[in-house]
Scaffold this motif. Structure first.
Motif, PDB file in Angstrom:
ATOM      1  N   ALA A  52       0.774  -1.053  -0.020  1.00 14.79           N
ATOM      2  CA  ALA A  52       0.106  -0.080   0.056  1.00 14.79           C
ATOM      3  C   ALA A  52       0.911   1.075  -0.029  1.00 14.79           C
ATOM      4  O   ALA A  52       0.559   2.424  -0.602  1.00 14.79           O
ATOM      5  N   ALA A  53       2.201   1.146   0.702  1.00 14.53           N
ATOM      6  CA  ALA A  53       3.065   2.323   0.587  1.00 14.53           C
ATOM      7  C   ALA A  53       3.358   2.709  -0.693  1.00 14.53           C
ATOM      8  O   ALA A  53       3.497   3.638  -0.958  1.00 14.53           O
ATOM      9  N   TYR A  54       4.016   1.898  -1.447  1.00 13.91           N
ATOM     10  CA  TYR A  54       4.247   1.901  -2.741  1.00 13.91           C
ATOM     11  C   TYR A  54       3.316   2.385  -3.730  1.00 13.91           C
ATOM     12  O   TYR A  54       3.379   3.385  -4.471  1.00 13.91           O
ATOM     13  N   ASP A  55       1.916   2.096  -3.480  1.00 14.57           N
ATOM     14  CA  ASP A  55       1.006   2.471  -4.382  1.00 14.57           C
ATOM     15  C   ASP A  55       0.662   4.160  -3.934  1.00 14.57           C
ATOM     16  O   ASP A  55       0.541   4.989  -4.708  1.00 14.57           O
ATOM     17  N   LEU A  56       0.704   4.346  -2.650  1.00 15.51           N
ATOM     18  CA  LEU A  56       0.703   5.747  -2.298  1.00 15.51           C
ATOM     19  C   LEU A  56       1.642   6.826  -2.956  1.00 15.51           C
ATOM     20  O   LEU A  56       1.363   7.857  -3.346  1.00 15.51           O
ATOM     21  N   ILE A  57       2.939   6.308  -3.037  1.00 14.84           N
ATOM     22  CA  ILE A  57       4.000   7.112  -3.458  1.00 14.84           C
ATOM     23  C   ILE A  57       3.868   6.888  -5.089  1.00 14.84           C
ATOM     24  O   ILE A  57       4.426   7.947  -5.734  1.00 14.84           O
ATOM     25  N   GLY A  58       3.289   5.950  -5.506  1.00 13.27           N
ATOM     26  CA  GLY A  58       3.067   5.706  -7.074  1.00 13.27           C
ATOM     27  C   GLY A  58       4.171   4.915  -7.677  1.00 13.27           C
ATOM     28  O   GLY A  58       4.448   5.526  -8.981  1.00 13.27           O
ATOM     29  N   VAL A  59       5.027   4.074  -7.102  1.00  9.52           N
ATOM     30  CA  VAL A  59       5.845   3.328  -7.738  1.00  9.52           C
ATOM     31  C   VAL A  59       5.731   2.077  -7.417  1.00  9.52           C
ATOM     32  O   VAL A  59       5.063   1.438  -6.478  1.00  9.52           O
ATOM     33  N   PRO A  60       6.071   0.860  -8.368  1.00 15.26           N
ATOM     34  CA  PRO A  60       6.180  -0.436  -8.089  1.00 15.26           C
ATOM     35  C   PRO A  60       7.089  -0.816  -7.124  1.00 15.26           C
ATOM     36  O   PRO A  60       8.016  -0.191  -6.712  1.00 15.26           O
ATOM     37  N   ALA A  61       6.761  -1.867  -6.364  1.00 14.42           N
ATOM     38  CA  ALA A  61       7.444  -2.327  -5.098  1.00 14.42           C
ATOM     39  C   ALA A  61       8.815  -2.731  -5.599  1.00 14.42           C
ATOM     40  O   ALA A  61       9.887  -2.633  -4.726  1.00 14.42           O
ATOM     41  N   ASN A  62       9.366  -3.018  -6.998  1.00 16.61           N
ATOM     42  CA  ASN A  62      10.813  -3.261  -7.209  1.00 16.61           C
ATOM     43  C   ASN A  62      11.479  -2.089  -7.705  1.00 16.61           C
ATOM     44  O   ASN A  62      12.594  -2.232  -8.347  1.00 16.61           O
ATOM     45  N   SER A  63      10.869  -0.931  -7.371  1.00 18.34           N
ATOM     46  CA  SER A  63      11.754   0.491  -7.830  1.00 18.34           C
ATOM     47  C   SER A  63      12.950   0.472  -6.904  1.00 18.34           C
ATOM     48  O   SER A  63      13.058  -0.001  -5.770  1.00 18.34           O
ATOM     49  N   ASP A  64      13.982   1.114  -7.552  1.00 18.62           N
ATOM     50  CA  ASP A  64      15.254   1.459  -7.004  1.00 18.62           C
ATOM     51  C   ASP A  64      14.947   2.623  -5.788  1.00 18.62           C
ATOM     52  O   ASP A  64      13.952   3.319  -6.136  1.00 18.62           O
ATOM     53  N   LEU A  65      15.981   2.672  -5.078  1.00 20.15           N
ATOM     54  CA  LEU A  65      15.824   3.964  -4.183  1.00 20.15           C
ATOM     55  C   LEU A  65      15.884   5.351  -4.993  1.00 20.15           C
ATOM     56  O   LEU A  65      14.982   6.158  -4.522  1.00 20.15           O
ATOM     57  N   LYS A  66      16.468   5.697  -6.127  1.00 21.85           N
ATOM     58  CA  LYS A  66      16.422   6.706  -6.470  1.00 21.85           C
ATOM     59  C   LYS A  66      15.036   7.081  -7.227  1.00 21.85           C
ATOM     60  O   LYS A  66      14.428   8.180  -7.129  1.00 21.85           O
ATOM     61  N   GLN A  67      14.370   6.070  -7.842  1.00 23.02           N
ATOM     62  CA  GLN A  67      12.928   6.200  -8.245  1.00 23.02           C
ATOM     63  C   GLN A  67      12.068   6.713  -7.234  1.00 23.02           C
ATOM     64  O   GLN A  67      11.142   7.345  -7.293  1.00 23.02           O
ATOM     65  N   ILE A  68      12.188   6.036  -5.956  1.00 22.85           N
ATOM     66  CA  ILE A  68      11.127   6.169  -4.858  1.00 22.85           C
ATOM     67  C   ILE A  68      11.348   7.740  -4.230  1.00 22.85           C
ATOM     68  O   ILE A  68      10.574   8.421  -4.018  1.00 22.85           O
TER      69      ILE A  68
END
Length: 67
Positions: free
Chosen positions: A1-17
């Motif tokens: 759910a946290a990834y959805d709120l940020i708008g990135v997939p769970a396999n994103s790297d730290l820079k994307q997050i």
């Protein structure tokens, strides 16, 4: 759910997050809403949104061992 709120997939790297997080914080920051002349109710909603985004980011960072 946290990834959805940020708008990135769970396999994103730290820079994307971090990029997505900073973009969302910038878009929803209450100070920017006040500067746009939005009513207090909208500013309150923006504050709640920013808090939710911050909590999601912290959850992701803790889960990844970054915090």
């Amino acid at each position: 759910a946290a990834y959805d709120l940020i708008g990135v997939p769970a396999n994103s790297d730290l820079k994307q997050i971090k990029t997505a997080y900073r973009k969302l914080m910038s878009e929803h920051h209450p100070d920017k809403m006040i500067a746009r002349g939005l009513p207090p109710q909208m500013v309150r909603l923006a504050t709640e949104k920013v808090q939710a985004i911050q909590q999601a980011y912290e959850t992701i960072m803790k889960a990844r061992g970054e915090a």
